[in-house]
Design a protein around this motif. Structure first.
Motif, short mmCIF file in Angstrom:
data_model
loop_
_atom_site.label_atom_id
_atom_site.label_comp_id
_atom_site.label_asym_id
_atom_site.label_seq_id
_atom_site.Cartn_x
_atom_site.Cartn_y
_atom_site.Cartn_z
N SER A 80 0.82 -1.20 0.00
CA SER A 80 0.00 0.00 0.00
C SER A 80 0.86 1.26 0.00
CB SER A 80 -0.93 -0.01 1.22
OG SER A 80 -1.72 1.14 1.25
N ASP A 81 1.88 1.28 0.85
CA ASP A 81 2.77 2.44 0.93
C ASP A 81 3.51 2.65 -0.40
OD1 ASP A 81 2.00 2.83 3.56
OD2 ASP A 81 3.75 1.80 4.39
N CYS A 82 3.94 1.59 -1.03
CA CYS A 82 4.66 1.69 -2.30
C CYS A 82 3.74 2.15 -3.42
CB CYS A 82 5.33 0.36 -2.65
SG CYS A 82 6.68 -0.05 -1.52
N ILE A 83 2.51 1.67 -3.44
CA ILE A 83 1.53 2.13 -4.43
C ILE A 83 1.29 3.62 -4.26
CG2 ILE A 83 -0.91 1.99 -5.08
CD1 ILE A 83 -0.67 -1.07 -4.44
N ASP A 84 1.21 4.09 -3.02
CA ASP A 84 1.02 5.52 -2.76
C ASP A 84 2.18 6.34 -3.32
OD1 ASP A 84 -1.38 5.06 -1.48
OD2 ASP A 84 -0.55 5.23 0.56
N ARG A 85 3.36 5.74 -3.42
CA ARG A 85 4.53 6.45 -3.96
C ARG A 85 4.66 6.29 -5.47
NH1 ARG A 85 9.42 6.91 0.00
NH2 ARG A 85 9.87 8.31 -1.70
N GLY A 86 3.68 5.60 -6.09
CA GLY A 86 3.68 5.47 -7.54
C GLY A 86 4.35 4.24 -8.09
N ALA A 87 4.68 3.30 -7.21
CA ALA A 87 5.35 2.07 -7.64
C ALA A 87 4.35 1.01 -8.07
CB ALA A 87 6.22 1.52 -6.51
N LEU A 88 4.82 0.06 -8.84
CA LEU A 88 4.07 -1.14 -9.18
C LEU A 88 4.40 -2.18 -8.13
CD1 LEU A 88 5.09 -1.25 -12.95
CD2 LEU A 88 2.96 -0.34 -12.01
N VAL A 89 3.43 -3.03 -7.79
CA VAL A 89 3.66 -4.05 -6.77
C VAL A 89 3.16 -5.39 -7.28
CG1 VAL A 89 3.22 -4.80 -4.40
CG2 VAL A 89 3.45 -2.35 -4.91
N LEU A 90 4.00 -6.41 -7.10
CA LEU A 90 3.68 -7.76 -7.53
C LEU A 90 4.00 -8.70 -6.38
CD1 LEU A 90 2.83 -9.41 -10.08
CD2 LEU A 90 5.27 -9.65 -10.56
N THR A 91 3.07 -9.62 -6.07
CA THR A 91 3.36 -10.61 -5.02
C THR A 91 4.24 -11.71 -5.59
OG1 THR A 91 1.52 -12.12 -5.43
CG2 THR A 91 1.06 -10.19 -4.02
N SER A 92 4.79 -12.51 -4.71
CA SER A 92 5.63 -13.63 -5.15
C SER A 92 4.82 -14.70 -5.86
CB SER A 92 6.37 -14.23 -3.96
OG SER A 92 5.45 -14.65 -2.97
N LYS A 93 3.49 -14.61 -5.80
CA LYS A 93 2.64 -15.54 -6.54
C LYS A 93 2.09 -14.93 -7.82
CE LYS A 93 1.46 -18.46 -2.65
NZ LYS A 93 0.41 -19.21 -1.97
N GLY A 94 2.62 -13.76 -8.19
CA GLY A 94 2.25 -13.15 -9.46
C GLY A 94 1.00 -12.30 -9.43
N GLU A 95 0.48 -11.99 -8.25
CA GLU A 95 -0.73 -11.17 -8.15
C GLU A 95 -0.33 -9.70 -8.04
OE1 GLU A 95 -4.59 -10.46 -5.23
OE2 GLU A 95 -3.06 -11.92 -4.65
N PRO A 96 -0.85 -8.86 -8.93
CA PRO A 96 -0.55 -7.44 -8.80
C PRO A 96 -1.40 -6.80 -7.71
CG PRO A 96 -1.89 -7.84 -10.74
CD PRO A 96 -1.61 -9.17 -10.12
N TYR A 97 -0.79 -5.94 -6.92
CA TYR A 97 -1.52 -5.08 -6.00
C TYR A 97 -1.60 -3.72 -6.68
CZ TYR A 97 -1.10 -8.38 -2.06
OH TYR A 97 -1.18 -9.46 -1.22
N THR A 98 -2.79 -3.15 -6.71
CA THR A 98 -3.01 -1.90 -7.42
C THR A 98 -3.83 -0.95 -6.55
OG1 THR A 98 -5.11 -2.62 -8.39
CG2 THR A 98 -3.09 -3.17 -9.62
N LYS A 99 -3.98 0.28 -7.04
CA LYS A 99 -4.85 1.24 -6.35
C LYS A 99 -6.27 0.71 -6.26
CE LYS A 99 -2.38 5.46 -7.41
NZ LYS A 99 -2.43 6.79 -8.01
N ASP A 100 -6.66 -0.10 -7.25
CA ASP A 100 -8.03 -0.62 -7.29
C ASP A 100 -8.30 -1.75 -6.30
OD1 ASP A 100 -8.68 1.17 -9.33
OD2 ASP A 100 -8.11 -0.25 -10.90
#
Length: 150
Positions: A80-100
């Motif tokens: 969540s903190d990284c998304i707030d800074r404009g980063a892309l986030v991917l879990t180790s299982k390939g699931e993207p975390y997004t603003k949505d």
């Protein structure tokens, strides 16, 4: 773009995938942990050893990440903190975390924490398997391909 890896909880099975992708696409990949991690000599791959302590690796990543960097973590508050800074986030299982989806993930995490603290056995996450490894590799390739096309 840099790739930041929350290496304290990163499955060993995806480290070679990250290393190969980093070298192939010439993208810096930094493994952050509170212990030294064995990595090959590469101008594209490095490690950052942070002090021992609760969330030290997370704090370092959060303070270092920049817009359009990629963070590999399954830690939802860090994501969540990284998304707030404009980063892309991917879990180790390939699931993207997004603003949505991050608010829903945070809510579910908090709910499960409450259940566990109330004495309910919520089980754990499923073991990391070949399907997870393939999903991660495919998701990483898609993100890096978009970077090359941009």
């Amino acid at each position: 773009m840099r790739i930041w890896v929350d290496a304290d909880a990163c499955p060993n099975a995806i480290k070679p995938i990250l290393i190969k992708a980093s070298e192939r696409c010439e993208v810096e990949c930094i493994f952050v942990a509170n212990v030294a991690i064995a990595l090959p000599n590469s101008k594209w791959v490095s490690r950052k050893v942070v002090p021992s302590g609760f969330d030290e690796a997370d704090r370092f990543i959060e303070e270092s990440v920049a817009k359009d960097d990629l963070v590999i973590t399954s830690d939802i508050p860090l994501a969540s903190d990284c998304i707030d800074r404009g980063a892309l986030v991917l879990t180790s299982k390939g699931e993207p975390y997004t603003k949505d989806n991050i608010k829903q993930k945070l809510g579910m995490r908090d709910f499960m924490d409450q259940m566990r603290s109330s004495g309910f056995d919520t089980g754990g996450s499923a073991p990391f398997g070949d399907r997870d490894k393939a999903a991660f590799a495919n998701a990483l390739d898609r993100i890096l391909a978009r970077r090359v096309q941009a």
